[in-house]
Write an enzyme that holds these catalytic residues in place. Structure first.
Site, PDB file in Angstrom:
ATOM      1  N   ASP A 119     -25.799  -0.414  30.757  1.00  0.00           N
ATOM      2  CA  ASP A 119     -26.624  -0.164  29.584  1.00  0.00           C
ATOM      3  C   ASP A 119     -26.089  -1.014  28.438  1.00  0.00           C
ATOM      4  O   ASP A 119     -24.890  -1.312  28.379  1.00  0.00           O
ATOM      5  CB  ASP A 119     -26.553   1.310  29.186  1.00  0.00           C
ATOM      6  CG  ASP A 119     -26.970   2.226  30.327  1.00  0.00           C
ATOM      7  OD1 ASP A 119     -28.113   2.117  30.776  1.00  0.00           O
ATOM      8  OD2 ASP A 119     -26.131   3.042  30.752  1.00  0.00           O
ATOM      9  N   ASP A 159     -30.556  -1.598  33.632  1.00  0.00           N
ATOM     10  CA  ASP A 159     -30.469  -0.149  33.628  1.00  0.00           C
ATOM     11  C   ASP A 159     -31.104   0.329  32.327  1.00  0.00           C
ATOM     12  O   ASP A 159     -32.259   0.038  32.060  1.00  0.00           O
ATOM     13  CB  ASP A 159     -29.015   0.295  33.786  1.00  0.00           C
ATOM     14  CG  ASP A 159     -28.887   1.771  34.147  1.00  0.00           C
ATOM     15  OD1 ASP A 159     -29.914   2.431  34.376  1.00  0.00           O
ATOM     16  OD2 ASP A 159     -27.759   2.271  34.181  1.00  0.00           O
ATOM     17  N   ASP A 180     -27.659   5.130  26.551  1.00  0.00           N
ATOM     18  CA  ASP A 180     -27.442   6.422  27.196  1.00  0.00           C
ATOM     19  C   ASP A 180     -26.497   7.254  26.354  1.00  0.00           C
ATOM     20  O   ASP A 180     -25.478   6.739  25.860  1.00  0.00           O
ATOM     21  CB  ASP A 180     -26.853   6.253  28.600  1.00  0.00           C
ATOM     22  CG  ASP A 180     -27.906   5.906  29.651  1.00  0.00           C
ATOM     23  OD1 ASP A 180     -29.087   5.746  29.273  1.00  0.00           O
ATOM     24  OD2 ASP A 180     -27.537   5.796  30.828  1.00  0.00           O
ATOM     25  N   ARG A 224     -38.828   7.077  29.012  1.00  0.00           N
ATOM     26  CA  ARG A 224     -37.547   7.551  28.493  1.00  0.00           C
ATOM     27  C   ARG A 224     -37.325   7.130  27.046  1.00  0.00           C
ATOM     28  O   ARG A 224     -36.432   6.336  26.744  1.00  0.00           O
ATOM     29  CB  ARG A 224     -36.377   7.082  29.357  1.00  0.00           C
ATOM     30  CG  ARG A 224     -36.456   7.526  30.797  1.00  0.00           C
ATOM     31  CD  ARG A 224     -35.226   7.098  31.584  1.00  0.00           C
ATOM     32  NE  ARG A 224     -35.353   7.437  32.994  1.00  0.00           N
ATOM     33  CZ  ARG A 224     -34.449   7.144  33.927  1.00  0.00           C
ATOM     34  NH1 ARG A 224     -33.353   6.495  33.580  1.00  0.00           N
ATOM     35  NH2 ARG A 224     -34.643   7.492  35.181  1.00  0.00           N
TER      36      ARG A 224
END
Length: 435
Positions: free
Chosen positions: A215, A254, A258, A313
Site C-alpha cells: 500500500d 494493493d 490501510d 473501498r
C-alpha cells in the site's frame, strides 16, 4: 445580508490564506506559515482526541531534514534519535528507481513461472505455499522479499513528513506507520507501488487470482495520525495498463491507504484518492484474532476528501467508529461501491456529495458485507438529497442495511452544506494546496 455559507465557499476557492473567516464571520487564529510546523487543530476529527496530533512540530533545527532521494529519506528516518523530526521532501522520490530487475534473485524466470503454474498444468485445487525454495514460486518469494526490504520505510513517532511546493512525493514507496504515536503526513503525492512479483493463487475464486502487496501508506497499530492534503494515485500505471495471464488481470496494486491492527485516532482530511481499485481498508480481517485487536479501536475521521474514479473501498470498514463527512465521491468506469459495511462496523456518513454518471445507481454507494448498523444522513447524489440506506434497501432487499450507528460524532471543526462540497473539495483537496 451575505450568506455565511457562501462566504466560506468563496474563501475556500480563493486559496490558502494566513487568516480565514470562521463560520461566525470573525477572524480565526493564524497558524504557523510553515506547514511542517502546523499541527492538527483541536476538534478536527478522531486524530485530535486525547493527546492530539502534533507530529514533529517541536523539532529543533538539528532534526529538520530536506531530502531528495530514497537514500536520504531512509537516513533521515533512521538517524538514531527519538527526538521529534520534520522531513521535508523535495521533488519526487522513486523507491524503485532501478526497476523490477534489480530485485530479482538469480534464477528467477517469469516465463518458467507461467509455464509451471498454468491452470492446464497445475489446476485449481492447490495453492503454491508448499513449493520449494528453488521452485519458480520459491524464487518469486525470494525476489519479493528483496523488493519488500527495499521499498518499505518505517516512520518513527513524533514525525512530520511534508512536501515542499506543489510537486513533491513518492513513487513506488510503501510507508509503514507501524506501532508508533503522533505522525503527520502532508502535501505529498503517492504513486502506488507496483508489486514486481505478484503471486498466483489457483484457489482464490473458482478461476484463481493474482495477489499483490504494498500500500502507499499503512497505519498499523499506530495512534494519532493526520494525513492531510495528499494525493494517492496509480499515476502512470493504472490497472487498465496491466497485462493478463491465465485469464486474470496481473494485479500489481494493493491499496492506497490501510488503517489496521488496532490503529486509533486517525484524521484523513483534504486528500485526493484517485484512479485505483481497492482503495482504503479500515480493519483488514473478520478473523477472531483480528477482532481481539480491533474491537474498541479504529476510530477514524475522513473529511473533505475527493474520491475520484475508484472501484471500491472508500473505505471498507470493519469494527471501526468511522466518521465520514463533507467528502466528494465521483464515480467512473468500473465503479462498484463507495462504503463497505463490514464486521461490527459503526460508520457515520453525513453531509457528503456523490457525482454518479448515468447507469450507476445511488443504491450501489453502500455495500453490505456483514450485519452492522450505520448512520447515513444529509447526503446528496447529483445535487439531490438522497437517503442512501433507503435506496440501497429498495434495490437490494436481500441485503437490508439497518440505520443507526449508535454514536454521534463530536469532533468536527465545521460542516459545509453538502451541495457546496464539490466546489469546495475539488478546488482545495490534494497535494500542492496545503495552507
Amino acid at each position: 445580508m451575505i450568506n455565511k455559507c457562501h462566504v466560506r465557499v468563496i474563501i475556500a476557492l480563493a486559496g490558502c490564506t494566513a487568516l480565514v473567516l470562521a463560520a461566525t464571520g470573525t477572524p480565526a487564529q493564524a497558524r504557523p506559515r510553515d506547514p511542517g510546523r502546523q499541527t492538527l487543530p483541536a476538534g478536527d476529527g478522531w486524530g485530535s482526541a486525547t493527546t492530539g496530533t502534533t507530529g514533529g512540530a517541536a523539532a529543533d533545527a538539528a532534526h529538520v531534514y530536506t531530502v531528495g532521494t530514497w537514500a536520504e529519506f531512509k537516513a533521515a528516518l533512521n538517524d538514531g534519535s527519538t527526538a521529534p523530526r520534520i522531513i521535508r521532501v523535495k521533488g519526487v522520490i522513486d523507491a524503485a528507481a532501478e526497476g523490477c530487475e534489480s530485485f530479482a534473485v538469480p534464477g528467477y524466470d517469469f516465463d518458467a513461472y507461467l509455464r509451471k503454474y498454468a491452470p492446464e498444468n497445475w489446476g485449481y485445487g492447490t495453492n503454491l505455499d508448499a513449493e520449494a525454495d528453488d521452485s519458480p514460486e520459491g524464487l518469486r518469494r525470494a525476489s519479493a522479499a528483496r523488493q519488500d526490504a527495499a521499498v518499505k520505510a518505517d516512520i518513527p513517532a513524533d514525525t512530520t513528513l511534508v512536501g515542499i511546493g506543489r510537486n513533491a512525493g513518492f513513487r513506488g514507496a510503501a510507508l509503514q506507520i507501524k506501532a508508533v504515536d503522533n505522525v503527520i503526513v502532508r502535501n505529498l503525492t503517492f504513486e502506488s507501488p507496483l508489486d514486481c512479483f505478484p503471486q498466483w493463487d489457483p484457489t482464490d475464486t473458482a478461476v484463481g487470482s493474482w495477489n499483490s502487496e504494498y500500500d502507499s501508506a499503512v497505519v498499523h497499530g499506530s495512534t494519532h495520525v493526520w494525513l492531510d492534503h495528499n494525493t494517492f494515485t496509480d499515476g502512470d500505471h493504472p490497472d487498465s495498463s496491466l497485462p493478463a495471464y491465465f485469464g486474470r488481470i496481473y494485479e500489481q496494486h494493493d491499496g492506497e491507504l490501510d488503517i489496521v491492527r488496532g490503529a486509533d485516532y486517525v484524521t484523513a482530511s483534504w486528500n485526493v484518492f484517485t484512479d485505483h481499485d481497492k482503495t482504503i481498508l479500515v480493519g483488514n480481517s473478520d478473523s477472531a484474532s483480528t477482532a481481539a485487536v480491533d474491537r474498541g479501536h479504529l476510530k477514524v475521521t475522513f473529511h473533505h476528501n475527493l474520491f475520484s474514479n475508484l472501484v471500491e473501498r472508500a473505505p471498507r470498514v470493519r469494527f471501526g467508529q468511522v466518521d465520514s463527512y463533507n467528502n466528494h465521491f465521483v464515480a467512473g468506469d468500473g465503479f462498484s461501491y463507495s462504503y463497505g459495511i463490514g464486521m461490527e462496523s459503526r460508520l457515520v456518513a453525513e453531509h457528503n456529495a456523490f457525482t454518479l454518471p448515468g447507469g450507476i445507481s445511488a443504491a450501489t454507494v453502500l455495500k453490505k458485507w456483514k450485519e452492522a448498523p450505520l448512520t447515513a444522513r444529509d447526503n446528496y447524489v447529483n445535487g439531490v438529497a438522497t437517503d442512501l440506506i433507503a435506496v440501497h434497501n429498495a434495490e437490494f432487499p436481500a441485503e437490508t442495511l439497518r440505520s443507526g450507528a449508535g454514536w454521534t460524532p463530536a469532533l468536527r471543526t465545521h460542516v459545509d452544506p453538502p451541495r457546496a462540497v464539490p466546489g469546495i473539495v475539488d478546488h482545495r483537496a490534494g497535494a500542492g494546496k496545503v495552507c
